[in-house]
Design a protein around this motif. Structure first.
Motif, short mmCIF file in Angstrom:
data_model
loop_
_atom_site.label_atom_id
_atom_site.label_comp_id
_atom_site.label_asym_id
_atom_site.label_seq_id
_atom_site.Cartn_x
_atom_site.Cartn_y
_atom_site.Cartn_z
N UNK A 232 -43.91 -9.25 -15.82
CA UNK A 232 -43.81 -7.92 -16.45
C UNK A 232 -43.98 -8.06 -17.96
N UNK A 233 -43.26 -9.03 -18.51
CA UNK A 233 -43.30 -9.26 -19.94
C UNK A 233 -44.71 -9.66 -20.39
N UNK B 250 -47.04 -6.60 -20.38
CA UNK B 250 -46.75 -5.71 -21.52
C UNK B 250 -47.30 -6.28 -22.84
N UNK B 251 -47.16 -7.59 -23.00
CA UNK B 251 -47.56 -8.19 -24.29
C UNK B 251 -48.98 -8.76 -24.26
N UNK C 93 -51.56 -9.13 -27.12
CA UNK C 93 -51.24 -9.97 -28.28
C UNK C 93 -51.80 -11.40 -28.17
N UNK D 217 -34.96 -11.29 -23.99
CA UNK D 217 -35.21 -10.10 -23.17
C UNK D 217 -35.41 -10.47 -21.69
N UNK D 218 -36.06 -11.60 -21.43
CA UNK D 218 -36.33 -11.98 -20.03
C UNK D 218 -35.05 -12.47 -19.33
N UNK E 52 -32.76 -9.67 -18.14
CA UNK E 52 -33.42 -8.93 -17.06
C UNK E 52 -33.28 -9.71 -15.75
N UNK F 177 -43.03 -6.71 -30.37
CA UNK F 177 -44.30 -6.05 -30.05
C UNK F 177 -44.89 -5.29 -31.25
N UNK G 195 -46.66 2.71 -17.09
CA UNK G 195 -46.24 1.35 -16.78
C UNK G 195 -45.42 0.77 -17.95
N UNK G 196 -45.97 0.99 -19.15
CA UNK G 196 -45.39 0.32 -20.31
C UNK G 196 -43.95 0.78 -20.61
N UNK H 88 -41.28 -0.45 -18.17
CA UNK H 88 -41.07 -1.90 -18.30
C UNK H 88 -40.24 -2.20 -19.55
N UNK I 181 -36.77 -1.08 -18.85
CA UNK I 181 -36.08 -1.96 -17.90
C UNK I 181 -35.56 -3.20 -18.63
N UNK I 182 -36.37 -3.76 -19.53
CA UNK I 182 -35.94 -4.96 -20.26
C UNK I 182 -34.76 -4.64 -21.18
#
Lengths: 169, 169
Positions: free
Chosen positions: A43-44, A47-48, A51, A157-158, A161, B44, B143-144, B147, B150-151
């Motif tokens: 998921x992380x 999202x990233x 980058x 953050x991970x 979660x 981010x 989605x973003x 997520x 959730x984190x």
């Protein structure tokens, strides 16, 4: 056989080994733990994704654009090693204190790996990310110093979660 | 003009003052949420541009504490409402309710900040967007935002027991 395929197979083999060890060590819900951590990291990564770029891997190793499940597995291995080391060495510490040690272990293990991935060309940072960097490098490497700050941020953050989901499933 | 900034500050303070007698740990919870959102925003920050706000509201590059405050207030209001109206729900169901409610409000808020011209996406994000939109919000927000939420919500749930334990010592 190229070194890339060896790297991919190596990561998959280590991941299977880690899962087997979790099972053998009677880790609570090893398969679910593995799946939950994999999903948390994935998921992380999605999202990233704008980058960074994961280059050079074989086509089958990619899930979406340049998000690679093999790289995700690599992260999962590192997280589990960090959990294992801290839980084994300091089993009686509170979760809050262990959290900081998890981050420290994660950073110590991941930083040299990230440096190697960068110099091998597997990892690359997008221009929007490099524009925000200070330009200071980790001594004796060509890797940005920001890695040392970013890795604990990802972990911060991970890890919650994953831990919260494991309490709920 | 600092109308947006002042509005966010006033709404946040008003909510906290109205609820702090009912929920003793609301300030602590708010602090943890703020830290979680800030971690994510810092991590981010290369992906978005927060522009047009007063200079005093920027912390680092375009990481803005007013935006962090806004997200934190959305999260705490939704969590408080879910706790009030679905207190008997299971923990997993509650987590889902938190994420769904915060995401709905978050998408509306994203619409507002995009409309006001406060939010813009970086070139790296624009490259990966499909172009499909809900109003003016890219469809990828579906989605973003969940997520991201959730984190952050997991971060809050993870740290709340630790904060409570520290107080009781």
């Amino acid at each position: 056989m190229s070194w890339i395929i060896l790297l991919e197979i190596g990561i998959i083999a280590i991941a299977i080994g880690v899962w087997y060890l979790l099972k053998k060590q009677k880790y609570k819900k090893p398969t679910i733990s593995f799946a939950v951590l994999f999903i948390s990291v994935l998921l992380f990564e999605i999202v990233s994704e704008p980058m960074w770029k994961n280059n050079l891997l074989d086509g089958w190793a990619y899930i979406y654009r340049d998000v690679s499940w093999v790289i995700t597995l690599g992260w999962v291995i590192i997280f589990f090693i960090s959990f294992y080391l801290v839980d084994k060495k300091w089993p009686k510490l509170s979760e809050g204190k262990k959290f900081w040690l998890y981050l420290a272990a994660l950073t110590i293990i991941t930083t040299p790996i990230e440096v190697i991935l960068l110099s091998a060309g597997i990892r690359e940072y997008s221009s929007v990310l490099t524009q925000t960097m200070s330009g200071i490098l980790i001594p004796l490497t060509s890797a940005p110093i920001e890695i040392i700050l970013t890795i604990p941020l990802i972990g911060a953050l991970v890890i919650p979660f994953y831990k919260v989901l494991m309490r709920l499933v | 003009m600092a109308v947006f900034e002042l509005s966010v500050i006033v709404i946040s303070i008003a909510f906290l003052l109205l609820t702090h007698k009912l929920y003793k740990s609301i300030w602590k919870k708010y602090g943890i949420i703020f830290c979680g959102v800030l971690l994510f925003e810092y991590f981010t920050q290369a992906l978005w541009i927060n522009k047009g706000l007063e200079a005093w509201s920027y912390l680092y590059l375009d990481v803005n504490w007013i935006i962090t405050l806004g997200w934190s207030t959305i999260i705490i209001v939704c969590m408080t409402l879910v706790n009030a109206y679905a207190n008997n729900a299971g923990n997993l169901a509650k987590l889902l309710y938190y994420i769904i409610s915060v995401s709905i409000v978050g998408i509306i808020a994203e619409q507002v900040v995009l409309g006001l011209g406060i939010r813009e996406y970086s070139s790296a994000v624009l490259e990966v967007l499909s172009g499909t939109k809900m109003g003016i919000v890219p469809i990828e927000a579906l989605y973003y935002i969940p997520t991201f939420m959730a984190l952050v919500i997991a971060f809050v749930i993870y740290w709340m027991p630790a904060a409570a334990a520290r107080k009781s010592r």
